[in-house]
Design a protein around this motif. Structure first.
Motif, PDB file in Angstrom:
ATOM      1  N   GLN A 113      52.700-101.681  41.026  1.00 25.05           N
ATOM      2  CA  GLN A 113      53.752-102.590  41.390  1.00 25.05           C
ATOM      3  C   GLN A 113      52.856-103.573  42.657  1.00 25.05           C
ATOM      4  O   GLN A 113      53.276-104.801  43.061  1.00 25.05           O
ATOM      5  N   ASP A 114      51.309-103.066  42.721  1.00 28.59           N
ATOM      6  CA  ASP A 114      51.022-104.164  43.950  1.00 28.59           C
ATOM      7  C   ASP A 114      51.052-105.801  43.182  1.00 28.59           C
ATOM      8  O   ASP A 114      50.441-106.700  43.453  1.00 28.59           O
ATOM      9  N   LEU A 115      50.609-105.747  41.293  1.00 29.14           N
ATOM     10  CA  LEU A 115      50.678-106.505  40.322  1.00 29.14           C
ATOM     11  C   LEU A 115      51.901-107.374  40.290  1.00 29.14           C
ATOM     12  O   LEU A 115      51.595-107.843  39.351  1.00 29.14           O
ATOM     13  N   PHE A 116      53.282-106.633  40.490  1.00 28.33           N
ATOM     14  CA  PHE A 116      53.936-107.280  40.786  1.00 28.33           C
ATOM     15  C   PHE A 116      54.266-108.472  40.192  1.00 28.33           C
ATOM     16  O   PHE A 116      54.397-109.368  39.670  1.00 28.33           O
ATOM     17  N   TRP A 117      53.881-109.650  40.952  1.00 23.75           N
ATOM     18  CA  TRP A 117      54.511-110.844  41.224  1.00 23.75           C
ATOM     19  C   TRP A 117      53.941-111.679  40.798  1.00 23.75           C
ATOM     20  O   TRP A 117      53.817-112.740  40.464  1.00 23.75           O
ATOM     21  N   SER A 118      51.678-111.463  40.255  1.00 25.32           N
ATOM     22  CA  SER A 118      51.161-111.628  39.518  1.00 25.32           C
ATOM     23  C   SER A 118      51.477-111.938  38.287  1.00 25.32           C
ATOM     24  O   SER A 118      51.176-113.167  37.955  1.00 25.32           O
ATOM     25  N   THR A 119      52.845-110.869  37.960  1.00 25.29           N
ATOM     26  CA  THR A 119      53.031-111.626  36.983  1.00 25.29           C
ATOM     27  C   THR A 119      53.849-113.013  36.789  1.00 25.29           C
ATOM     28  O   THR A 119      53.876-113.739  35.278  1.00 25.29           O
ATOM     29  N   SER A 120      54.316-113.537  37.607  1.00 23.38           N
ATOM     30  CA  SER A 120      54.416-114.841  37.655  1.00 23.38           C
ATOM     31  C   SER A 120      53.826-115.439  37.064  1.00 23.38           C
ATOM     32  O   SER A 120      54.373-116.884  35.833  1.00 23.38           O
ATOM     33  N   VAL A 121      52.637-115.265  37.437  1.00 27.71           N
ATOM     34  CA  VAL A 121      51.377-116.817  37.149  1.00 27.71           C
ATOM     35  C   VAL A 121      50.914-115.957  36.058  1.00 27.71           C
ATOM     36  O   VAL A 121      50.743-117.405  34.769  1.00 27.71           O
ATOM     37  N   HIS A 122      51.246-114.987  35.061  1.00 26.15           N
ATOM     38  CA  HIS A 122      50.539-114.927  34.060  1.00 26.15           C
ATOM     39  C   HIS A 122      51.809-115.396  32.709  1.00 26.15           C
ATOM     40  O   HIS A 122      50.973-116.044  31.771  1.00 26.15           O
ATOM     41  N   ARG A 123      53.022-115.360  33.268  1.00 27.49           N
ATOM     42  CA  ARG A 123      53.912-115.384  32.973  1.00 27.49           C
ATOM     43  C   ARG A 123      53.743-117.516  32.104  1.00 27.49           C
ATOM     44  O   ARG A 123      54.009-117.876  30.764  1.00 27.49           O
ATOM     45  N   LEU A 124      53.331-118.253  33.089  1.00 27.18           N
ATOM     46  CA  LEU A 124      53.156-119.391  33.593  1.00 27.18           C
ATOM     47  C   LEU A 124      52.027-119.888  32.419  1.00 27.18           C
ATOM     48  O   LEU A 124      52.109-120.721  31.365  1.00 27.18           O
ATOM     49  N   LEU A 125      50.968-118.859  32.922  1.00 30.11           N
ATOM     50  CA  LEU A 125      49.769-119.340  31.729  1.00 30.11           C
ATOM     51  C   LEU A 125      50.015-118.683  30.400  1.00 30.11           C
ATOM     52  O   LEU A 125      49.659-119.405  29.118  1.00 30.11           O
ATOM     53  N   GLN A 126      50.344-117.554  29.586  1.00 30.82           N
ATOM     54  CA  GLN A 126      51.244-117.488  28.673  1.00 30.82           C
ATOM     55  C   GLN A 126      51.854-118.954  27.929  1.00 30.82           C
ATOM     56  O   GLN A 126      51.369-119.131  26.682  1.00 30.82           O
ATOM     57  N   GLN A 127      53.025-119.392  28.941  1.00 30.40           N
ATOM     58  CA  GLN A 127      53.615-120.124  27.775  1.00 30.40           C
ATOM     59  C   GLN A 127      52.992-121.600  27.795  1.00 30.40           C
ATOM     60  O   GLN A 127      53.387-122.513  26.429  1.00 30.40           O
ATOM     61  N   LEU A 128      51.864-121.825  28.537  1.00 31.68           N
ATOM     62  CA  LEU A 128      51.168-122.849  27.955  1.00 31.68           C
ATOM     63  C   LEU A 128      49.950-122.485  27.219  1.00 31.68           C
ATOM     64  O   LEU A 128      50.054-124.076  26.377  1.00 31.68           O
ATOM     65  N   LEU A 129      49.500-121.403  26.865  1.00 28.69           N
ATOM     66  CA  LEU A 129      48.294-121.179  25.960  1.00 28.69           C
ATOM     67  C   LEU A 129      49.273-120.689  24.826  1.00 28.69           C
ATOM     68  O   LEU A 129      48.240-120.597  23.505  1.00 28.69           O
ATOM     69  N   GLY A 130      50.425-120.764  24.853  1.00 31.23           N
ATOM     70  CA  GLY A 130      51.086-120.630  23.512  1.00 31.23           C
ATOM     71  C   GLY A 130      50.895-119.381  23.024  1.00 31.23           C
ATOM     72  O   GLY A 130      50.833-118.813  21.668  1.00 31.23           O
TER      73      GLY A 130
END
Length: 293
Positions: free
Chosen positions: A224-241
């Motif tokens: 759970q310490d990485l839960f909110w890091s997922t917000s950044v990961h989703r942004l990068l996934q979308q930017l990089l397709g």
């Protein structure tokens, strides 16, 4: 339908402890029960802290626990060019800028601002970037870079969000506040995160989303310490397709002080527990995990 793919991705900068054992065993068990694959990835981009003996110990500890993984093991240090290419794409899109302040300078800037009012902090409690990097002209940036000034490449999160629009992810576990189901991504809570430095062409956030995509990971099971890091990961996934896996964040293994176990606080290593006579079955029992099948 393809079988699910799970992964465990430790950094070889210290010995594994019970918290690592819980995450590794949980991923391994879920993979076996679902008929999926379990991958091992070594996240060794920080060459100043990662050491070969710690990597060797990871293999020993996991094998002792009864964990088997598909070969080959992916080592991030062998794929720096891939991360550099992603940085080039984001730069070409105008989404990155160099920031030249040192950590000490950032701390002084934050202290000065907090004399006026509380300064915003990210979900981990660190202050958001307060510097002037985004406001420098292209000429000012080039002059400093040509002069050899150290810098970090930061993501212009506001511009990135304008490009992607709203994002979310599917949470099969739960966040620290009980968040589950469809979770709205809030990358702005992290400010303009660092994606690379002059000497290292990537960061955790960037390399993890690229690796998960290239390895076909469909299930990200982590603490759970990485839960909110997922917000950044989703942004990068979308930017990089890149595709978005399903996420399952699990509760953390805590020490007697109520804090999560950590290498930095010298949490008891699995090797020490093994030397003290504990068995893999006892480790599973201590972690409230079912016996190995």
């Amino acid at each position: 339908m393809l079988p699910p793919v799970f992964r465990f991705a430790p950094s070889p900068n210290g010995r594994l402890h019970l918290g690592h054992a819980y995450s590794a065993l949980l991923n391994f068990d879920l993979a076996r029960r679902s008929g999926g694959r379990f991958l091992l990835r070594i996240e060794d981009i920080d060459q100043t802290r990662c050491r070969p003996e710690f990597e060797a110990a990871i293999y020993d500890d996991l094998a002792w626990l009864g964990i088997e993984w598909h070969e080959p093991v992916r080592r991030q240090s062998e794929h720096l060019e891939l991360y550099r290419q992603a940085i080039d794409r984001l730069q070409a899109a105008g989404l990155l800028y160099p920031a030249f302040e040192s950590r000490a300078e950032i701390a002084r800037l934050v202290a000065a601002r907090e004399r006026e009012a509380p300064w915003p902090r990210d979900p981990d409690g660190a202050p958001l970037y307060p510097g002037e990097g985004r406001r420098l002209s292209a000429e000012q940036r080039r002059s400093r870079i040509d002069a050899g000034a150290p810098f970090a490449l930061r993501l212009d999160v506001a511009a990135a969000q304008q490009m992607t629009g709203p994002l979310d992810w599917q949470e099969l576990g739960a966040g620290p506040g009980g968040e589950t189901g469809t979770v709205i991504a809030e990358p702005q809570r992290w400010g303009d995160v660092v994606l690379a430095r002059k000497e290292i062409p990537t960061s955790y956030h960037l390399s993890v989303v690229i690796d998960d995509a290239l390895q076909g990971v469909t299930e990200v099971v982590r603490g759970q310490d990485l839960f909110w890091s997922t917000s950044v990961h989703r942004l990068l996934q979308q930017l990089l397709g890149l595709p978005a896996p399903r996420y399952r964040h699990h509760s953390l293994v805590l020490g007697d002080d109520g804090l999560k176990l950590s290498k930095s606080t010298k949490a008891t290593a699995l090797a020490e527990l093994r030397a003290a006579g504990l068995t893999p079955a006892a480790i599973r029992d201590q972690l409230a995990l079912p016996p190995a099948t």
